[in-house]
Enzyme design. Structure first.
Site, PDB file in Angstrom:
ATOM      1  N   GLU A 176     134.079  33.711  18.114  1.00 50.25           N
ATOM      2  CA  GLU A 176     133.526  34.277  16.878  1.00 50.25           C
ATOM      3  C   GLU A 176     134.220  35.593  16.529  1.00 50.25           C
ATOM      4  O   GLU A 176     134.503  35.873  15.363  1.00 50.25           O
ATOM      5  CB  GLU A 176     132.019  34.465  17.023  1.00 50.25           C
ATOM      6  CG  GLU A 176     131.295  33.123  17.093  1.00 50.25           C
ATOM      7  CD  GLU A 176     129.831  33.250  17.411  1.00 50.25           C
ATOM      8  OE1 GLU A 176     129.497  33.851  18.463  1.00 50.25           O
ATOM      9  OE2 GLU A 176     129.010  32.761  16.632  1.00 50.25           O
TER      10      GLU A 176
ATOM     11  N   GLU B 294     127.579  27.411  23.074  1.00 48.95           N
ATOM     12  CA  GLU B 294     126.218  27.943  23.071  1.00 48.95           C
ATOM     13  C   GLU B 294     125.154  26.862  23.197  1.00 48.95           C
ATOM     14  O   GLU B 294     124.118  27.065  23.831  1.00 48.95           O
ATOM     15  CB  GLU B 294     125.963  28.755  21.813  1.00 48.95           C
ATOM     16  CG  GLU B 294     126.696  30.084  21.756  1.00 48.95           C
ATOM     17  CD  GLU B 294     128.122  29.983  21.250  1.00 48.95           C
ATOM     18  OE1 GLU B 294     128.683  28.883  21.220  1.00 48.95           O
ATOM     19  OE2 GLU B 294     128.687  31.042  20.900  1.00 48.95           O
TER      20      GLU B 294
HETATM   21  N1  T1G Z   1     128.139  35.979  30.301  1.00 46.92           N
HETATM   22  C1  T1G Z   1     127.935  36.508  31.521  1.00 46.92           C
HETATM   23  N2  T1G Z   1     128.538  36.071  32.652  1.00 46.92           N
HETATM   24  C2  T1G Z   1     129.369  35.043  32.523  1.00 46.92           C
HETATM   25  C3  T1G Z   1     129.641  34.429  31.282  1.00 46.92           C
HETATM   26  C4  T1G Z   1     128.985  34.950  30.142  1.00 46.92           C
HETATM   27  N3  T1G Z   1     129.199  34.467  28.920  1.00 46.92           N
HETATM   28  N4  T1G Z   1     130.522  33.421  31.499  1.00 46.92           N
HETATM   29  C5  T1G Z   1     130.777  33.425  32.811  1.00 46.92           C
HETATM   30  N5  T1G Z   1     130.097  34.377  33.431  1.00 46.92           N
HETATM   31  C6  T1G Z   1     130.161  34.733  34.855  1.00 46.92           C
HETATM   32  C7  T1G Z   1     129.639  33.621  35.736  1.00 46.92           C
HETATM   33  O1  T1G Z   1     128.219  33.739  35.867  1.00 46.92           O
HETATM   34  C8  T1G Z   1     130.353  33.926  37.039  1.00 46.92           C
HETATM   35  O2  T1G Z   1     129.688  35.056  37.597  1.00 46.92           O
HETATM   36  C9  T1G Z   1     131.714  34.430  36.566  1.00 46.92           C
HETATM   37  O3  T1G Z   1     131.525  34.855  35.200  1.00 46.92           O
HETATM   38  C10 T1G Z   1     132.797  33.376  36.604  1.00 46.92           C
HETATM   39  O4  T1G Z   1     132.256  32.244  35.877  1.00 46.92           O
HETATM   40  C11 T1G Z   1     126.695  35.309  20.071  1.00 46.92           C
HETATM   41  C12 T1G Z   1     125.326  34.328  22.061  1.00 46.92           C
HETATM   42  C13 T1G Z   1     134.055  31.199  30.764  1.00 46.92           C
HETATM   43  C14 T1G Z   1     134.727  28.803  31.148  1.00 46.92           C
HETATM   44  O5  T1G Z   1     128.575  29.726  27.273  1.00 46.92           O
HETATM   45  O6  T1G Z   1     131.738  28.366  30.497  1.00 46.92           O
HETATM   46  O7  T1G Z   1     128.531  33.906  23.148  1.00 46.92           O
HETATM   47  O8  T1G Z   1     129.111  34.026  39.809  1.00 46.92           O
HETATM   48  O9  T1G Z   1     132.503  30.626  37.775  1.00 46.92           O
HETATM   49  O10 T1G Z   1     134.960  28.483  36.254  1.00 46.92           O
HETATM   50  O11 T1G Z   1     127.354  33.123  19.729  1.00 46.92           O
HETATM   51  O12 T1G Z   1     132.172  30.780  32.938  1.00 46.92           O
HETATM   52  O13 T1G Z   1     131.160  35.451  39.563  1.00 46.92           O
HETATM   53  O14 T1G Z   1     128.871  36.497  39.412  1.00 46.92           O
HETATM   54  O15 T1G Z   1     132.078  29.820  35.397  1.00 46.92           O
HETATM   55  O16 T1G Z   1     136.588  30.320  35.452  1.00 46.92           O
HETATM   56  C15 T1G Z   1     128.722  31.547  25.244  1.00 46.92           C
HETATM   57  C16 T1G Z   1     129.943  30.349  29.658  1.00 46.92           C
HETATM   58  C17 T1G Z   1     127.822  32.682  25.617  1.00 46.92           C
HETATM   59  C18 T1G Z   1     130.606  30.396  28.273  1.00 46.92           C
HETATM   60  C19 T1G Z   1     134.888  30.484  32.979  1.00 46.92           C
HETATM   61  N6  T1G Z   1     129.724  31.384  26.268  1.00 46.92           N
HETATM   62  N7  T1G Z   1     130.912  30.500  30.702  1.00 46.92           N
HETATM   63  O17 T1G Z   1     134.759  29.475  33.963  1.00 46.92           O
HETATM   64  O18 T1G Z   1     134.298  30.893  36.025  1.00 46.92           O
HETATM   65  S1  T1G Z   1     126.572  32.895  24.425  1.00 46.92           S
HETATM   66  C20 T1G Z   1     129.532  30.468  27.240  1.00 46.92           C
HETATM   67  C21 T1G Z   1     131.725  29.449  31.045  1.00 46.92           C
HETATM   68  C22 T1G Z   1     127.398  33.531  23.097  1.00 46.92           C
HETATM   69  C23 T1G Z   1     127.340  34.127  20.716  1.00 46.92           C
HETATM   70  C24 T1G Z   1     126.587  33.579  21.853  1.00 46.92           C
HETATM   71  C25 T1G Z   1     132.667  29.712  32.190  1.00 46.92           C
HETATM   72  C26 T1G Z   1     134.092  30.064  31.730  1.00 46.92           C
HETATM   73  P1  T1G Z   1     129.710  35.270  39.200  1.00 46.92           P
HETATM   74  P2  T1G Z   1     132.729  30.784  36.304  1.00 46.92           P
HETATM   75  P3  T1G Z   1     135.230  29.735  35.474  1.00 46.92           P
END
Ligand code: T1G
Length: 692
Positions: free
Chosen positions: A105, A125
């Site tokens: 975004e 999301e």
């Molecule tokens: N927020 C906080 N922590 C996150 C995070 C996030 N968005 N994404 C990953 N982590 C942490 C995860 O908990 C882990 O922590 C570490 O990063 C490595 O993650 C307004 C509201 C990005 C593809 O849904 O799909 O944006 O265990 O093991 O395999 O519209 O993480 O090390 O302490 O998964 O390399 C939307 C979610 C949010 C993406 C990387 N975004 N993340 O994968 O590592 S809502 C998502 C993933 C949003 C807006 C809305 C995957 C990754 P720890 P990992 P990975």
């Protein structure tokens, strides 16, 4: 600082730097705005590039901030994007890898976007029970078109950047270094005016209402108990039916509603629960692991074959050891058949089919598996058999090989002591079908070495399993809890329910299968065998005799064509059985139990709170490290409904005080001893606290 600012020639570069995935938390948002102000106030700066450091451009909003004041504290993500979109100098997003959620975004608020080939692009999301809340539902359709944008937003599935190269989302998709390419692009467009803005693009889709109605019907049918997918459709609809700013406002309203829902909180709980499960307080994350280049599996039966497939699927060669040629050939043939079925369904390429089949070989000689880095036995669930196998493995396997047992309940410490290397012994409890079920219970013996644990935890990720560590006890985490669930299911039959009523009550909550349909699928004789052992070992524990009476009738389930339900040849549908219902009613009479009408609520409470109470004992004994681990066991291994977050999250949602009050009510009934609240549960309830 979670974003760096530097000037490269006359191009300002803002680099997001908030490991591990450049989550757009409050400090990062603030740093971006400060960087933009600095660039806009510097006359020497002609253009701006925004990029990310490390393994992501940005993984989106910081989910950890959700439902906390930080999430909406200014500068909100909306504010950041408005600052970028309102820039008087061109802003170019340089996307080197993962660009998801709020990260995408943010990139859509830029004037231009340059991506590296292979960058994963997504608005995921919906997988967290929400929807893109910072303009994604309004801007993505403007660059990808209504259909492609709607599919990406409703599915949440990542798309590699090169697949979007010919759309308006990217100005360039490059093989070379994306920052270099973005700097060159920025220099090229430095003086181009007016600055292009995604919000100004008109969506051209003549008969959009028909398409949106079709989408609503399709999504409603697949969304199940989750409200977010349908709201995604409504938000994207606003991109064509409303002015841009009105669409943004509408999207925000939908987002704020969804982020408060239990379903979204449950999905976010599962997201973090999956990742927390691989963390052990006493095993540092940088513990060195043993290389696993080859695997051996003992036993070519259903479990052994399924286990072997997991490793072949991950590209790891597997040798299956059997005692008899016929059993080995049968097992290898079954594996090949499984892959052929997947191939026929188009879920496997011919190349992958051949690669995986080739990775699985068989042998009858222990000597042939001696060099494997890990050996997993999947032999008969009997301690005497395990003893023979592990003594042999101790003789044959190379030093440093990991010796794993697929036992589902037996004492791993006892098994380890059959060897001279108990530190190399661990439990790897797969769930049937082993090549399908995500759960892997990793059973840690008292002497299991930390590097063995770390190795198997890493291996579970490699074979795409959810590895949850359990201590040694009868049934580990999942089966120990299911024991109490099954006890209550049996008592409910004696007190007035039919198998169908019990199953339907929990299936209505979202369980894939109730206890009796599950028993018929897995085989009622498995529980019968375990109970007969229990009657000797733990005579103080009472069970309903209905399950034993059923087995004495030879009704083991689908495999005998009859179980709690009747079955027709070639038809897996479960038909209520008059014979079984008569047996149950007669048994109630024999017990002088007056049958009564029992509500679905009582059924659900007694089954789930029985799980929760046993889980509280498991937690306080340290068998499980944390409550979310127990939720992951049930979400990935027992078909517990995902929208509830798992048994512990469900109990937290109900309120532990209410759970204990219900248990006190049931303690007044038959077998009331089963309802004594575990001390931890009683304590948390009394203190108004939660498990998670
Ligand atoms: N927020 C906080 N922590 C996150 C995070 C996030 N968005 N994404 C990953 N982590 C942490 C995860 O908990 C882990 O922590 C570490 O990063 C490595 O993650 C307004 C509201 C990005 C593809 O849904 O799909 O944006 O265990 O093991 O395999 O519209 O993480 O090390 O302490 O998964 O390399 C939307 C979610 C949010 C993406 C990387 N975004 N993340 O994968 O590592 S809502 C998502 C993933 C949003 C807006 C809305 C995957 C990754 P720890 P990992 P990975």
């Amino acid at each position: 600082m979670s974003a760096e600012y530097q000037v490269n020639g006359n191009i300002a570069v803002i680099t997001l730097n908030n490991p591990p995935v450049n989550g757009l938390g409050h400090s990062t948002r603030t740093a971006i705005v400060n960087g933009m102000k600095q660039a806009l106030n510097d006359d020497a700066v002609k253009a701006i590039v925004i990029t990310g450091a490390g393994k992501a451009f940005s993984g989106g909003a910081d989910i950890k901030e959700f439902n906390s004041p930080k999430a909406s504290a200014e500068p909100s993500l909306h504010t950041v994007i408005n600052v970028v979109e309102g820039s008087t100098k061109p802003v170019v997003a340089a996307i080197h890898t993962v660009c998801m959620g709020g990260g995408l975004e943010l990139a859509l608020g830029c004037n231009y976007r340059v991506a590296a080939k292979g960058a994963q692009i997504a608005l995921p999301e919906v997988k967290l029970g929400i929807l893109p809340g910072a303009g994604g539902t309004q801007r993505l359709p403007r660059v990808l078109g209504l259909e492609m944008a709607l599919n990406m937003i409703v599915s949440g599935t990542p798309v590699p950047s090169e697949k979007l190269a010919r759309t308006a989302i990217f100005n360039e998709v490059v093989e070379a270094d994306v920052l270099t390419a973005a700097l060159a692009f920025a220099a090229k467009v430095a003086d181009v005016r007016p600055l292009p803005r995604v919000r100004d693009i008109k969506i051209d889709y003549p008969n959009y209402e028909a398409y949106l109605q079709f989408s609503r019907n399709t999504v409603r049918a697949m969304a199940g108990p989750f409200p977010a997918p349908l709201k995604c459709v409504e938000a994207v609809a606003a991109a064509v039916t409303k002015k841009f700013d009105d669409g943004i406002k509408f999207e925000r309203e939908l987002f704020v509603d969804l982020v408060q829902t239990t379903e979204s909180k449950a999905l976010r709980h599962a997201f973090f629960g999956e990742r927390a499960a691989s963390k052990l307080p006493d095993v540092p994350e940088d513990t060195p692991t043993r290389p696993i280049k080859s695997v051996a599996v003992i036993g070519a039966g259903t479990m052994g074959g399924g286990i072997a497939m997991n490793f072949a699927n991950a590209g790891i060669p597997v040798q299956i050891l059997e005692m008899k040629q016929e059993a080995l050939e049968k097992g290898l043939a079954t594996i090949r058949k499984n892959y052929e079925n997947t191939l026929k369904k188009g879920k496997l390429t011919q190349e992958k089919f051949e690669q995986r089949v080739a990775l699985i070989t068989g042998t009858l000689a222990y000597e042939d598996i001696a060099q494997a880095d890990i050996v997993i036995e999947a032999v008969f669930e009997d301690m005497g058999v395990k003893e023979q196998v592990f003594k042999k493995l101790d003789e044959v396997m190379k030093p440093g090989a990991i010796l794993a047992s697929n036992t589902s309940t037996l004492d791993v410490d006892k098994i380890a002591d059959f060897t001279k290397r108990p530190e190399d012994v661990i439990g790897t409890h797969f769930f049937s079908p082993a090549n399908v079920m995500k759960l892997l219970e990793i059973v840690r013996g008292k002497k299991t070495a930390k590097d063995v644990l770390a190795t198997v935890l890493g291996l579970s990720k490699k074979i795409k399993k959810t590895g949850v560590v359990s201590g040694v006890c009868d049934g580990f985490i999942g089966n120990r809890m299911i024991e109490q669930y099954s006890r209550q299911a049996g008592f409910l039959l004696e007190e007035g329910c039919t198998p169908e009523q019990v199953d339907k009550a929990v299936e209505k909550l979202g369980f894939a299968m109730g206890p009796f349909r599950m028993g018929d699928l897995a085989g009622n004789d498995i529980g019968w065998y375990i109970r007969k052992r229990r009657y000797v070992e733990k005579p103080q524990i009472t069970y309903s005799k209905t399950a034993d009476l059923l087995c004495e009738m030879g009704r083991y389930g689908q495999k005998t064509g009859a179980g709690w339900y009747d079955y027709k040849p070639g038809d897996r549908k479960a038909y209520p059985s008059a014979v079984v219902n008569d047996m149950i009613i007669k048994h109630s009479a024999d017990l002088s139990v007056e049958r009564r009408k029992i509500s679905d609520q009582e059924i659900v409470e007694r089954l789930i709170f029985a799980l929760v109470n046993e889980a509280a004992y498991i937690l306080e004994e340290g068998i499980a490290t944390r409550a979310s681990d127990i939720d992951m066991v049930y979400l990935t291994g027992y078909g517990f409904p995902l929208h509830t977050g798992g048994p512990m999250f469900y109990a937290d949602t109900v309120g532990l005080t209410n759970v204990v009050m219900s248990m006190e009510k049931y303690a007044k009934g038959r077998h009331g001893d089963a309802w004594k609240p575990a001390p931890l549960l009683a304590k948390l309830a009394a203190e108004g606290k939660t498990f998670n």
